[in-house]
Scaffold this active site. Structure first.
Site, mmCIF file in Angstrom:
data_model
loop_
_atom_site.group_PDB
_atom_site.id
_atom_site.type_symbol
_atom_site.label_atom_id
_atom_site.label_comp_id
_atom_site.label_asym_id
_atom_site.label_seq_id
_atom_site.Cartn_x
_atom_site.Cartn_y
_atom_site.Cartn_z
ATOM 1 N N ASN A 81 0.622 -0.967 -0.248
ATOM 2 C CA ASN A 81 -0.085 0.765 -0.405
ATOM 3 C C ASN A 81 0.968 1.630 0.007
ATOM 4 O OD1 ASN A 81 -2.741 1.507 0.779
ATOM 5 N ND2 ASN A 81 -0.756 2.088 2.429
ATOM 6 N N TYR A 146 4.007 9.084 -10.732
ATOM 7 C CA TYR A 146 3.304 8.074 -9.665
ATOM 8 C C TYR A 146 2.045 7.516 -10.982
ATOM 9 C CZ TYR A 146 -0.901 7.716 -7.071
ATOM 10 O OH TYR A 146 -2.033 7.076 -5.997
#
Length: 251
Positions: A81, A146
């Site tokens: 995560n 990202y």
């Protein structure tokens, strides 16, 4: 015997919500984060373990898995995560920012998967859930590292799912749209200042503009889906890209 989960970036936001959800369902959870104070607090509140570590360091990834197995004696679930964000146009994007973001968000999930693999196989009901993003299947400007990392994470998910399938190990990616986390709250504040508009306008006119459902997700929404994917009931779901994108990519 309790199953054991390792959840990265679990001192806050989505990771904390996942850790709390899994713990509430009876799973022993190892919290890991760079924020030692918050991480230890969450670990104490879920009666789990904590190990501090910067996932940009490959040796740290190996250590985190080893510490989890040492403390609990096994490892059944890995939730990748942990994430960071950097926003810049490509000509101005610093090389060091690219390297760190890719290290934390793509290389670290690979290394954690590598070091956890044999333990997850021994579980016979091993689960890996990679937290990707709607930006894993689409793109936005000024987020090149990202978007690259989140796309790459989906490719890794699919390959690992094929290798894990003969052993009962499932590997899935969860791809949420914007979630109301501290990182997103910071983005809202920054864009409100930059654009000269209110925070509510940033949410509805910028972040939710491409979405069909005009509401930010909450960390608990993501945690609920992750918990299901980690459950015995999800044994037949692997290699999947679970979109929680509010209809963003349906157009």
């Amino acid at each position: 015997m309790k199953r054991v989960a390792l959840v990265t970036g679990s001192a806050g936001g989505i990771g904390e919500a996942i850790a709390r959800k899994l713990a509430a369902e009876g799973t022993a959870v190892m919290i890991t984060d760079v924020d030692e104070a918050r991480g230890r607090r969450v670990a104490s509140e879920v009666n789990g373990g904590f190990v501090a570590g910067d996932l940009a360091d490959g040796e740290t990834c190996e250590m985190i898995v080893a510490e989890t197995v040492w403390l609990f004696g096994r490892l059944d679930i890995l939730v990748n995560n942990a994430g960071i964000q950097h926003i810049d146009p490509i000509p101005d994007f610093p090389e060091h920012a690219w390297n760190r973001l890719i290290a934390v968000m793509l290389t670290a999930p690979f290394l954690l998967t590598k070091y956890a693999w044999n333990h997850l196989i021994q579980s016979e009901q091993g689960r890996i859930v990679n937290i990707s993003s709607a930006h894993g299947v689409t793109a936005s400007p000024f987020k090149v590292a990202y978007v690259t990392a989140k796309h790459g994470l989906i490719g890794m998910t699919r390959s690992a799912a094929l290798e894990g399938a003969p052993h009962g190990l499932t590997v899935n990616a969860v791809c949420p749209a914007y979630v109301r986390t501290p990182m997103v709250e910071d983005q809202i504040a920054d864009q409100a200042l930059t654009r000269g508009i209110s925070k509510e306008e940033v949410i509805h006119k910028v972040m939710l503009e491409p979405a069909a459902i005009k509401k930010l997700l909450e960390p608990s929404d993501v945690a609920d889906l992750v918990a299901f994917l980690c459950s015995p009931s999800a044994w037949g779901i692997t290699g999947s890209v679970q979109l929680m994108d509010l209809g963003w990519t349906a157009k």
